[in-house]
Design a protein around this motif. Structure first.
Motif, PDB file in Angstrom:
ATOM      1  N   LEU A 171       0.830  -1.203   0.000  1.00 29.27           N
ATOM      2  CA  LEU A 171       0.000   0.000   0.000  1.00 29.27           C
ATOM      3  C   LEU A 171       0.869   1.260   0.000  1.00 29.27           C
ATOM      4  N   TYR A 187       2.791   1.518  -3.409  1.00 32.69           N
ATOM      5  CA  TYR A 187       1.899   1.923  -4.510  1.00 32.69           C
ATOM      6  C   TYR A 187       1.399   3.349  -4.347  1.00 32.69           C
ATOM      7  N   THR A 188       1.253   3.786  -3.095  1.00 33.09           N
ATOM      8  CA  THR A 188       0.857   5.181  -2.873  1.00 33.09           C
ATOM      9  C   THR A 188       1.886   6.115  -3.501  1.00 33.09           C
ATOM     10  N   ALA A 202       1.149  10.625   3.007  1.00 29.22           N
ATOM     11  CA  ALA A 202       0.002   9.986   2.360  1.00 29.22           C
ATOM     12  C   ALA A 202       0.024   8.485   2.612  1.00 29.22           C
ATOM     13  N   ALA A 203       1.206   7.879   2.535  1.00 30.43           N
ATOM     14  CA  ALA A 203       1.325   6.442   2.783  1.00 30.43           C
ATOM     15  C   ALA A 203       0.892   6.119   4.205  1.00 30.43           C
ATOM     16  N   LEU A 254      -2.934   6.578   4.471  1.00 31.44           N
ATOM     17  CA  LEU A 254      -3.657   5.508   3.792  1.00 31.44           C
ATOM     18  C   LEU A 254      -3.475   4.188   4.539  1.00 31.44           C
TER      19      LEU A 254
END
Lengths: 318, 257
Positions: A62, A65-66, A85-86, A89
């Motif tokens: 995750l 890919y972020t 953001a990672a 998320l």
């Protein structure tokens, strides 16, 4: 005090590596530092809360890919934004996953995390337009502290600014985790690991604490996952595959889950050993499998067990 | 009345473990629950401490209905317990165990980034209880390395560290040598005065201990209250003495309620 000296020496050695070691070895330090961040988080769940997850590759994937998505699709190149953001998320996805998983313990917990990991892996593989399917997604070179470093040769970027950036993130992550495990919260986690029924009679919210530990570990895994991207410049679904979840559990066992820095040592040894064994023999998994068996049977406290000389505290009890 | 149970009934399939038990615990009381094996003592304690939900009947603690509330919530309300089989945290030291209890009592269990070592209130609170129970010298010993008697003491001490209103002890001296039993009970009584405990309820097999320390004795037999009176009255009641202490229960029962 001796521990503090060892940490200072370790940090100094990592900081000095680009000045003295060959580029080849310095580049290997990058995944080490990324995994170290992942494992600091994983061990909050494993070593301190007594829950073994076989699905944390989900959060590594995750995070990676972020970063890839932001740099290629959203034209956001700032690594600070990517890491935040990672983390966000990772926490967001971890909340429902953790809420379901922490109702279970032992093998049921492990299997449930494995199941969620597989769901995510399939998602990554099949949602081609978002993730690039099995080809993966490019992770464009991120800018650091607002400085675009696109003009720099790739190796210079990686062994220079990116290296020290990773080290700084690892340092902050370790400091944060150190505080967490030495907080009242950390103590309560240990009581839950040792005897949940007793912890409950003391008024400690067992499920709630496990939940927080899971979410924190997911945030660490996502941040570490994002750091894995730039060195290769590409992220692909193997990052989220369940064997990857197994690898990080292996690293934790190798270094020793009963010690704070054990998993970090495990990540270091794993990466260099894997690299070396792979260059010597084609069947590295055979060697590593045998090694894992030896660790579990003879040295349940891992490599750090030899340093701290503690009794095998948790062997055979989980 | 601090703790009050009315018409408690517990069925395990066909088996009736408790059959209409009512009792009340007042402030300042030390109450012992006695009875032969299988009389329903453990079931009663488990219902009173919210671990087991009764099939029928109510439990009120501090004027609140608590049937099946769960041990964590009851602990926060001021009810502590210890187990018949020793419950410790094997890898935690004596001090850490007591700190955990103090942390929980002060509602600080969710503090993520605060330093435990620098929390003076927690440190002092834990040390105070360790001293009260004579465990101060062993405060850095992991629980699993303690002798059995000390483990038992630590289990009880951690319940005391919650500074509860009432404490329920499931055989506080089981598995301890006769010589140590009195010492443990004296420690318990002294400690309860020091922390301002309002009431103690214990399940106990050792009748010498029961008669020496209790203000009131509740005798259970076949899931019913056989007697609920002061030790002197119980001693004078031949029927109760025979059932509870004399021989084992008349016959194993498989009654349905």
């Amino acid at each position: 005090m001796k521990g503090g000296l060892a940490v200072a020496l370790g940090a100094g050695a990592i900081a000095a590596a680009p000045l003295v070691a060959s580029t080849y070895h310095v580049l290997l330090m990058l995944p080490f530092m990324a995994y170290a961040v992942v494992l600091l988080g994983l061990n909050l769940l494993f070593g301190y809360a007594g829950l073994v997850s076989f699905g944390h590759a989900l959060f590594i994937g995750l995070g990676a890919y972020t970063g890839a998505f932001l740099t290629t699709h959203a034209k956001i190149r700032s690594l600070e934004v990517i890491l935040l953001a990672a983390a966000a998320l990772g926490a967001l996805v971890a909340v429902p996953v953790a809420a379901l998983c922490v109702r279970y313990v032992k093998i049921y917990f492990g299997m449930l995390t494995l199941a969620f990991g597989m769901v995510f892996y399939t998602f990554v593989l099949k949602f081609y337009r978002l993730t690039g399917g099995d080809e993966g997604l490019p992770f464009l070179r991120p800018s650091l502290l607002g400085q675009s470093l696109d003009a720099m040769p790739k190796t210079d970027y990686l062994v220079g600014p990116y290296y020290y950036y990773s080290l700084a993130v690892l340092g902050l992550a370790a400091l944060g985790m150190w505080r967490i495990v030495h907080s009242p919260f950390g103590l309560c986690l240990k009581t839950i690991r040792d005897n949940p029924a007793k912890a409950e009679t003391l008024g400690i919210g067992v499920t709630r604490h496990r939940f927080y530990a899971f979410v924190i570990s997911a945030v660490y895994a996502a941040v570490g996952g994002a750091l894995l991207g730039p060195p290769t410049g590409n992220v692909d679904p193997t990052l989220a595959y369940w064997t990857h979840s197994g690898n990080i559990v292996f690293m934790t066992l190798l270094g020793g889950f009963t010690s704070f820095f054990g998993p970090v040592v495990g990540a270091f040894v794993f990466i260099y050993l894997q690299n070396w064994v792979m260059s010597v023999v084609p069947y590295w998994r055979l060697i590593f499998g045998a090694m894992l068996a030896v660790i579990v049977i003879l040295a349940p406290d891992g490599l750090m067990g030899f340093v701290t000389r503690r009794r095998p505290a948790l062997a055979g009890r989980t | 009345m601090i703790l009050e149970a009315k018409g408690l009934r517990k069925l395990y399939g066909e088996f009736c473990a408790l059959d209409g038990v009512s009792l009340g615990i007042d402030a300042g009381e030390f109450v012992s629950i006695v009875g032969p094996n299988g009389a329903g003592k453990s079931t009663l304690i488990n219902i009173l401490t919210g671990v087991v939900r009764p099939s029928a009947g109510t439990v009120r603690f501090k004027d609140r209905e608590i049937g099946g509330a769960g041990p964590a919530r009851l602990a926060r309300l001021g009810m502590a317990r210890s187990f018949q089989l020793v419950h410790v945290f094997p890898d935690l030291t004596v001090l850490e165990t007591l700190q955990a209890a103090v942390v929980a009592r002060l509602g600080r269990a969710a503090r993520l980034f605060r330093s435990l070592a620098r929390d003076r209130e927690v440190q002092a609170g834990a040390l105070e209880v360790a001293e009260l129970f004579g465990l101060a010298d062993k405060r850095h010993v992991p629980a699993r390395q303690l002798p059995q008697g000390d483990k038992k003491l630590l289990d009880v001490a951690s319940a005391f560290a919650l500074k509860p209103v009432i404490i329920l002890l499931d055989e506080p001296t089981s598995g301890v040598s006769t010589a140590d039993k009195t010492a443990i009970m004296d420690t318990l009584v002294t400690a309860s005065k020091r922390i301002g405990l309002r009431a103690i309820v214990q399940v106990e097999h050792d009748m010498d201990i029961v008669f020496a320390y209790s203000d009131r004795i509740i005798a259970l037999h076949q899931g019913k209250v056989l007697a609920d009176a002061a030790p002197g009255t119980i001693l004078a009641d031949q029927r109760v003495m025979d059932t509870v202490i004399g021989r084992k229960a008349a016959s194993p029962r498989a009654l349905s309620c």
